[in-house]
Design a protein around this motif. Structure first.
Motif, PDB file in Angstrom:
ATOM      1  N   HIS A  89      16.614 -15.031 -47.874  1.00 37.88           N
ATOM      2  CA  HIS A  89      16.230 -16.102 -46.950  1.00 37.88           C
ATOM      3  C   HIS A  89      15.989 -15.507 -45.558  1.00 37.88           C
ATOM      4  CE1 HIS A  89      17.459 -18.859 -50.077  1.00 37.88           C
ATOM      5  NE2 HIS A  89      18.656 -18.306 -50.103  1.00 37.88           N
ATOM      6  N   PRO A  90      14.852 -14.830 -45.343  1.00 41.62           N
ATOM      7  CA  PRO A  90      14.606 -14.172 -44.054  1.00 41.62           C
ATOM      8  C   PRO A  90      14.465 -15.132 -42.896  1.00 41.62           C
ATOM      9  CG  PRO A  90      12.646 -14.099 -45.463  1.00 41.62           C
ATOM     10  CD  PRO A  90      13.770 -14.616 -46.307  1.00 41.62           C
ATOM     11  N   GLN A  91      13.873 -16.302 -43.131  1.00 45.29           N
ATOM     12  CA  GLN A  91      13.649 -17.243 -42.027  1.00 45.29           C
ATOM     13  C   GLN A  91      14.973 -17.744 -41.459  1.00 45.29           C
ATOM     14  OE1 GLN A  91      10.743 -17.777 -40.631  1.00 45.29           O
ATOM     15  NE2 GLN A  91      11.718 -19.035 -39.074  1.00 45.29           N
ATOM     16  N   GLN A  92      15.920 -18.016 -42.360  1.00 45.00           N
ATOM     17  CA  GLN A  92      17.255 -18.454 -41.925  1.00 45.00           C
ATOM     18  C   GLN A  92      17.922 -17.366 -41.096  1.00 45.00           C
ATOM     19  OE1 GLN A  92      19.703 -19.763 -45.189  1.00 45.00           O
ATOM     20  NE2 GLN A  92      21.580 -19.314 -44.096  1.00 45.00           N
ATOM     21  N   ILE A  96      16.409 -15.069 -39.190  1.00 43.78           N
ATOM     22  CA  ILE A  96      15.779 -14.995 -37.871  1.00 43.78           C
ATOM     23  C   ILE A  96      16.204 -16.169 -36.996  1.00 43.78           C
ATOM     24  CG2 ILE A  96      13.572 -15.113 -36.667  1.00 43.78           C
ATOM     25  CD1 ILE A  96      14.113 -12.434 -37.959  1.00 43.78           C
ATOM     26  N   GLU A  97      16.218 -17.384 -37.584  1.00 50.22           N
ATOM     27  CA  GLU A  97      16.567 -18.573 -36.802  1.00 50.22           C
ATOM     28  C   GLU A  97      17.993 -18.493 -36.275  1.00 50.22           C
ATOM     29  OE1 GLU A  97      15.796 -21.832 -39.359  1.00 50.22           O
ATOM     30  OE2 GLU A  97      13.609 -21.741 -39.123  1.00 50.22           O
ATOM     31  N   ILE A 104      14.215  -7.767 -43.026  1.00 56.41           N
ATOM     32  CA  ILE A 104      13.609  -9.015 -43.504  1.00 56.41           C
ATOM     33  C   ILE A 104      13.124  -8.863 -44.940  1.00 56.41           C
ATOM     34  CG2 ILE A 104      11.591 -10.520 -43.186  1.00 56.41           C
ATOM     35  CD1 ILE A 104      12.020 -10.274 -40.198  1.00 56.41           C
TER      36      ILE A 104
END
Length: 952
Positions: free
Chosen positions: A236-239, A241-242, A231
């Motif tokens: 773009h870590p959130q993308q 994970i999602e 991460i």
């Protein structure tokens, strides 16, 4: 006997003789040995039952008497050792049947068992050559040594089991595991295998290299540390994970997406669920490919590999005997060790407590039917041992009968087949996984034997050589035929475009040298003359002895990348030619600020020789402009903001300085990362000279404006003094009115004066409203005159206001809830007026019959769009303090009207007030650089939103 039964007796007699040896009489005894005879019969019966049970489970029995060198085998043991039924067996025959490599170890195991402290128990696995049939077999023996009174071994008793198929399965499993391991390590993609919970099962070295992941995380297979590290590397870590969460929730879908790392890498990620035959998924395979160069060249390359680890276990066999009432009478030591209890505790224990709940109905039905019908049964079930883990057990049961045919119960043997079950499942899974991986990678894949035979090819490999499908290609198999096909259809070239033979291709090099080969090659189709660029890789694989056994080759189409590189090179040449024709100075820079190009105009103006660098322009800069130039330029480099500056350059012909306007903008990639700076320098000397003259004129007009402002301030001070005097003079008559009214009220008495008192009360109320109005007007006029700011703790201000309103709060039985408020720079008196009015209004405009509730909350906001909507500066952070009540509320369309001076929404008789309070509050908010707005709904309540800048 008297009761009519027979008993066993041992009779003995001794003759009595005279001197001449003539028998005179006999003396005899009769001993009752009925119990001994019965015990021997039971032992013989139990031994026969045990023999039947063991041989029923596929085990053989043996007895060896070392002192007499006598060896006794059951018929099953003879069958295992390749000996025909009824054939004689000797100890020497047994020793000769042992595999030469296992004889010494077998002798050592037997000697160890005879040592003190070992209890005479031994177990061994070894190979044998069939005594008659010569077949190689694996066997496992387990037995116990009996010692005589002098401590010498007198008997070896035990069982033997044929484990050949199990060993073959283990060898096949090990080979496929080694093949998969070699394939994964040979891959140039990063491969990660995780279970359904995200736990790491395996990964290859390339995975660690792509992510630059520390070795300690990889070696520990710490999934939490690996995810946390990944991460930190992502743009773009959130993308990231999602996407993982979505795919875990939808295992039927495959995934191909692009990841951007902070170090500039662009990674292509492939993911798909690894499924069983039942279509349930038990793992996720992730493949990561560094496509940075290809992506910049707008090329997508796909290649995936997967790697799996195989785990196998082995376990012993179990024996039980049940009586005619179905109760368990005997359990052997192996079973007791497995369930972790003594024989006393195990007898009568319900099997359902250790059997998997899904298997209990099958166990009950099968065993009950076999018991009632007196028939054998075979059953595979999952049962739990001391470790609390279910293992697969194969049970075989047979009915027990006496010689007279009487049924006396069941006898069964259980074999731990958990390892076999796992091996069968994993072998099948590995084969499917390996074939699935190789068939779906975005490259042509070939697997050759060391002799050149084609063992595997995917569809891309087939189409590269002109075949329709991989099945059609695999029919060829002969390497020479494939080589001929390649030469007939294509002209082969190296990266330089030189024609090469088929023997110079990477696959052949890897076969002949035993080394890994990676090259860029070009093949030209003879019929279409279409060139195709390929990244060719060939990886040799070796067995444990270091001998070459396989060569795995991959060919990835990089034609688009090559064409893009050529196009970019031509584009750069065209740009330089065009730049040399314009009259401006044009330059470019790397992302770190290092200048790497000037056009011809630069060298014409400066007279410099060819040379670049971030300080190559310093020699021609005016000394007063050097520091400003460096500061401005590196500020833009650090922040990515456009660069603009005015500075003076020295001309080589005259030596004089001329003004230039320098501008530069960053060039960014698709991910917003700066890849280059493009800049210009424009001669603005004439415009700059004119601007200096204009500035002088502006300065003169500014001085005149400042003088006018001073006069205006003087007028404002006089106006403020007038307002103070006027308010004082207006309040004096009102005070006298209130005083005289008070005198009159005190002197009036009696009921006949009630009407007069009512009129006087109205006069008094009007006079108080007039006094309050004058006070509020005076406060409103003084707001702008107070300018001294100091540190103000709003928590203390609000607490004082609550104390001041204590009587009103008690009368209304109101509840006031406070939260932590900030400290600001402001005017304490005005803050007190502001919060007094807001809290007092919240209590005053309450609903009849409802307890008034007032809540104060605070939060920090910096959202540009939100601030813009509230008329606030977008570059400043603000505190939003909400004063919320549950009062009568009002229609939102009046949300601005309430802040207008003397504007009221209710009559004075219903709610008292001057109509100035909220106007005063908003003016104080504006005075402090903030704002005050209202949100309300009739019958629900009102929220007053106060905005104050953090640095006010």
């Amino acid at each position: 006997m008297k009761d009519g039964t027979y008993r066993w007796y041992l009779s003995r007699a001794f003759p009595k003789k005279n001197k001449k040896s003539i028998v005179l009489k006999w003396h005899g005894t009769a001993t009752n040995i009925d119990d001994v005879k019965v015990a021997k019969e039971k032992i013989a019966d139990q031994e026969e039952q045990l023999r039947i049970a063991v041989e029923g489970g596929g085990l053989g029995l043996f007895d060896f008497y070392p002192q007499s060198d006598k060896l006794v085998w059951s018929e099953r043991t003879k069958e295992i050792f390749g000996l025909s039924p009824g054939a004689a067996i000797t100890h020497d025959m047994y020793l000769k049947s042992l595999h030469p490599d296992d004889r010494e170890r077998s002798r050592f195991v037997a000697q160890q068992a005879m040592q003190p402290g070992h209890g005479g128990v031994y177990e061994n696995e070894y190979r044998i050559n069939g005594i008659e049939d010569g077949k190689l077999r694996w066997v496992r023996t387990k037995g116990k040594i009996t010692f005589d009174s002098e401590g010498r071994a007198c008997r070896f008793t035990g069982v033997v089991q044929d484990i050949t198929e199990q060993k073959r399965a283990e060898e096949a499993l090990a080979y496929r595991k080694a093949l998969l391991e070699a394939h994964n390590q040979a891959s140039f993609d990063g491969i990660l295998l995780v279970d359904t919970q995200g736990k790491i099962l395996s990964c290859n070295q390339r995975f660690a290299e792509i992510w630059s992941m520390p070795a300690e995380i990889i070696s520990a297979q710490n999934d939490e540390a690996a995810l946390a590290f990944a991460i930190t590397q992502l743009v773009h870590p959130q993308q990231f994970i999602e996407r993982i969460r979505y795919l875990y929730a939808h295992p039927a879908e495959k995934s191909v997406d692009i990841l951007e790392l902070k170090d500039g890498k662009i990674i292509e990620r492939y993911g798909y669920a690894v499924k069983s035959e039942e279509d349930s998924y038990y793992a996720w395979s992730w493949i990561f490919r560094d496509v940075t160069k290809q992506k910049k060249a707008e090329t997508a390359i796909k290649e995936s590999e997967e790697r799996f680890r195989i785990i196998a276990n082995e376990a012993p066999a179990f024996i039980f005997i049940a009586g005619e009432n179905a109760a368990v009478e005997f359990l052997n030591k192996t079973w007791l060790e497995f369930v972790g209890c003594s024989a006393e505790d195990a007898n009568g224990r319900a099997w359902t407590t250790i059997t998997h709940p899904d298997d209990v109905p099958l166990v009950n039905e099968t065993y009950t039917h076999a018991f009632n019908e007196r028939k054998p049964y075979t059953l595979e079930v999952r049962q739990k041992g001391t470790e609390g883990v279910y293992r697969w057990i194969l049970w075989k049961g047979i009915p027990r009968f006496l010689t007279n045919g009487q049924f006396i119960g069941m006898m069964g043997i259980g074999m731990d087949i958990d390892e076999r079950k796992r091996a069968e499942s994993e072998l099948k899974g590995i084969k499917e996984q390996l074939e699935l991986t190789l068939r779906n990678v975005p490259s042509a894949i070939y697997l050759f034997s060391k002799k050149g035979d084609l063992l595997f090819a995917n569809n891309r490999a087939a189409k590269l050589l002109g075949y329709s499908t991989a099945e059609e290609l695999m029919q060829e198999k002969d390497y020479k035929a494939l080589r001929k096909k390649l030469v007939e259809n294509f002209e082969l070239c190296n990266e330089k475009g030189e024609i090469v033979s088929a023997d110079q291709m990477p696959t052949v090099k890897a076969m002949t040298t035993g080394r890994r080969v990676e090259e860029v090659v070009q093949i030209i189709n003879h019929s279409t003359q279409t060139p195709t660029w390929l990244l060719a890789k060939a990886e040799p694989m070796f067995n444990e002895q270091g001998q070459l056994v396989l060569v795995l080759s991959s060919f990835t189409d990089i034609t688009i990348q090559k064409k893009s590189e050529t196009a970019i090179r031509k584009s750069e040449e065209a740009f330089r030619q065009l730049a040399d024709l314009v009259p401006q100075i044009i330059w470019t820079s790397k992302p770190d600020g290092f200048l790497d190009y000037y056009n011809k105009r630069w060298y014409d103006y400066t007279g410099f020789e060819e040379g670049y660098g971030d300080q190559s322009w310093l020699p021609i800069l005016h000394p007063d402009d050097v520091q400003l130039c460096l500061d401005t330029w590196y500020h833009s480099v650090r922040t990515g903001e456009p660069y603009q500056i005015e500075y003076r350059f020295k001309e080589k012909e005259t030596g004089s300085y001329r003004w230039f306007l320098g501008k530069a903008i960053p060039i960014k990639d698709e991910g917003g990362k700066i890849i280059k700076w493009f800049g210009t320098c424009t001669d603005i000397h004439e415009q700059k000279t004119f601007s200096e003259i204009l500035s002088q004129q502006v300065a003169q007009q500014t001085a005149q404006l400042q003088e006018a402002n001073q006069e205006l301030l003087h007028y404002n001070e006089e106006l403020e003094q007038f307002a103070y005097v006027a308010s004082h003079d207006l309040k004096e008559p009102v005070r006298k009115i209130l005083t005289y009214i008070s005198f009159i009220e005190n002197r009036l008495g009696g009921e006949e004066q009630t009407e007069i008192k009512e009129y006087i009360g109205k006069i008094s109320a009007s006079a108080r409203r007039m006094s309050n109005l004058i006070t509020d007007l005076l406060d409103y006029s003084r707001i702008e005159s107070e300018t001294e700011l100091e540190a103000v703790d709003l928590n203390e201000i609000v607490k004082e206001v609550v104390v001041d309103l204590e009587l009103v709060i008690q009368q209304k039985e109101a509840a006031v809830q406070l939260s932590l408020l900030p400290k600001i720079y402001g005017i304490p008196v005005q803050m007190s007026q502001l919060f007094y009015n807001l809290i007092h209004n919240a209590i005053k405009f309450s609903k009849p019959g409802t307890q008034p509730k007032v809540e104060l909350n605070c939060r920090l906001i910096s959202d540009k769009e939100l601030l813009k909507q509230q008329g606030l500066a977008a570059g400043t952070a603000y505190y939003q303090i909400d004063v919320q009540d549950n009062g009568i509320g009002f229609s939102q369309e009046h949300s601005e009207k309430i802040f207008t001076i003397f504007q009221r929404l209710h009559t004075k008789s219903k709610y008292e007030g001057t109509g100035i309070g909220l106007a005063l509050c908003r003016k104080i908010a504006h005075k402090h650089g903030g704002n005050l707005i209202a949100f309300s709904e009739p019958g629900i309540g009102t929220t007053m939103c106060l905005f104050l800048p953090v640095n006010s």
